[in-house]
Design a protein around this motif. Structure first.
Motif, mmCIF file in Angstrom:
data_model
loop_
_atom_site.group_PDB
_atom_site.id
_atom_site.type_symbol
_atom_site.label_atom_id
_atom_site.label_comp_id
_atom_site.label_asym_id
_atom_site.label_seq_id
_atom_site.Cartn_x
_atom_site.Cartn_y
_atom_site.Cartn_z
ATOM 1 N N UNK A 1 0.527 -0.896 0.049
ATOM 2 C CA UNK A 1 0.112 0.287 0.119
ATOM 3 C C UNK A 1 1.087 0.814 0.106
ATOM 4 N N UNK A 2 2.304 1.238 0.398
ATOM 5 C CA UNK A 2 2.962 2.422 1.140
ATOM 6 C C UNK A 2 4.239 2.134 0.705
ATOM 7 N N UNK A 3 4.857 2.856 -0.727
ATOM 8 C CA UNK A 3 6.528 2.646 -0.250
ATOM 9 C C UNK A 3 6.647 3.372 -0.526
ATOM 10 N N UNK A 4 7.084 4.467 -0.697
ATOM 11 C CA UNK A 4 6.996 6.234 0.034
ATOM 12 C C UNK A 4 7.013 7.510 0.635
ATOM 13 N N UNK A 5 6.969 7.681 1.555
ATOM 14 C CA UNK A 5 6.839 9.268 1.746
ATOM 15 C C UNK A 5 6.619 10.053 0.912
ATOM 16 N N UNK A 6 5.294 10.701 1.196
ATOM 17 C CA UNK A 6 4.729 11.287 0.213
ATOM 18 C C UNK A 6 3.636 12.990 0.605
ATOM 19 N N UNK A 7 3.555 13.791 0.611
ATOM 20 C CA UNK A 7 2.711 14.370 0.891
ATOM 21 C C UNK A 7 1.628 15.151 -0.432
ATOM 22 N N UNK A 8 0.653 14.582 -1.032
ATOM 23 C CA UNK A 8 0.517 14.311 -2.082
ATOM 24 C C UNK A 8 -0.079 12.911 -2.220
ATOM 25 N N UNK A 9 -1.269 13.309 -3.539
ATOM 26 C CA UNK A 9 -1.599 12.373 -4.216
ATOM 27 C C UNK A 9 -1.183 11.203 -5.051
ATOM 28 N N UNK A 10 -0.387 9.846 -4.239
ATOM 29 C CA UNK A 10 0.216 9.099 -4.816
ATOM 30 C C UNK A 10 -0.022 7.849 -3.649
ATOM 31 N N UNK A 11 -0.224 6.692 -4.564
ATOM 32 C CA UNK A 11 -0.464 4.939 -4.291
ATOM 33 C C UNK A 11 0.487 5.092 -3.906
ATOM 34 N N UNK A 12 1.488 4.949 -3.871
ATOM 35 C CA UNK A 12 3.017 4.465 -2.831
ATOM 36 C C UNK A 12 3.147 5.204 -1.338
ATOM 37 N N UNK A 13 2.220 6.843 -1.287
ATOM 38 C CA UNK A 13 2.950 7.654 -0.338
ATOM 39 C C UNK A 13 2.772 7.238 0.947
ATOM 40 N N UNK A 14 3.693 7.264 2.082
ATOM 41 C CA UNK A 14 3.344 5.804 3.455
ATOM 42 C C UNK A 14 3.594 7.018 4.632
ATOM 43 N N UNK A 15 2.086 6.951 4.858
ATOM 44 C CA UNK A 15 2.291 7.628 5.994
ATOM 45 C C UNK A 15 3.386 7.364 7.495
ATOM 46 N N UNK A 108 0.700 -2.544 -3.379
ATOM 47 C CA UNK A 108 -0.310 -2.014 -3.182
ATOM 48 C C UNK A 108 -1.522 -2.856 -2.750
ATOM 49 N N UNK A 109 -0.859 -3.538 -2.699
ATOM 50 C CA UNK A 109 -1.932 -5.196 -2.358
ATOM 51 C C UNK A 109 -2.010 -5.255 -0.486
ATOM 52 N N UNK A 110 -3.370 -5.009 0.019
ATOM 53 C CA UNK A 110 -3.238 -5.311 1.541
ATOM 54 C C UNK A 110 -3.722 -6.585 1.391
ATOM 55 N N UNK A 111 -3.265 -8.104 2.230
ATOM 56 C CA UNK A 111 -3.969 -9.426 1.994
ATOM 57 C C UNK A 111 -4.032 -9.529 3.852
#
Length: 174
Positions: A1-15, A108-111
């Protein structure tokens, strides 16, 4: 679900790491199905009772738990909604809560597992969008559920077998 830090619309944004609560007033689950032998679309919603997201390091060990109010099933058709809440379908008096519990994230998969009508089945949410802010994050994820796998077999042919679910959740730091 998360892959990197970001503060924008991004499927890989990590909280940021830590626990988040799902804001139930700002979050919902939309569904789409078909009825009348697949000829007509049906759209509706479920309400989220509660939920938490634990963002961990490594991200793959993050966890998610959501409780859904089964009796909140709403399509705007009172007769249909009453039938679906009855013992013919969801039996919300006996099974008032539907849960999704996840214990793994890969890309991007949550099982995890969905429990409905007392039956637990594996499920995978596909995250389509994540927006990270200073106070939390929002996410949109989808999955498809086969109601017959949960013993919900009323009105074969008339009621759609599959529900396409879209979760729109707002998560705030706990």
């Amino acid at each position: 679900m998360w892959g990197m830090d970001a503060t924008q619309d991004d499927v890989t944004a990590t909280p940021a790491l830590g626990r988040y609560a799902i804001d139930t007033d700002a979050s919902t689950i939309h569904f789409r199905s078909r009825h009348l032998f697949g000829l007509l679309p049906v759209k509706g919603t479920f309400a989220i009772n509660s939920g938490t997201v634990d963002v961990a390091e490594p991200v793959g060990e993050s966890a998610l738990r959501v409780e859904i109010d089964a009796a909140s099933f709403h399509t705007g058709n009172d007769h249909r909604d009453g039938d679906v809440k009855s013992a013919k379908f969801l039996d919300t008096d006996k099974h008032p809560v539907i849960t999704f519990a996840a214990d793994g994230v890969e890309g991007t998969a949550i099982t995890g597992r969905i429990t409905a009508c007392g039956v637990e089945k594996p499920a995978t949410l596909q995250v389509q969008r994540t927006t990270v802010t200073a106070s939390g994050f929002t996410a949109r994820a989808t999955t498809r559920v086969d109601r017959t796998e949960f013993g919900v077999t009323g009105s074969p042919g008339m009621a759609g077998r599959h529900l396409d679910l879209t979760l729109e959740v707002v998560c705030v730091r706990s």
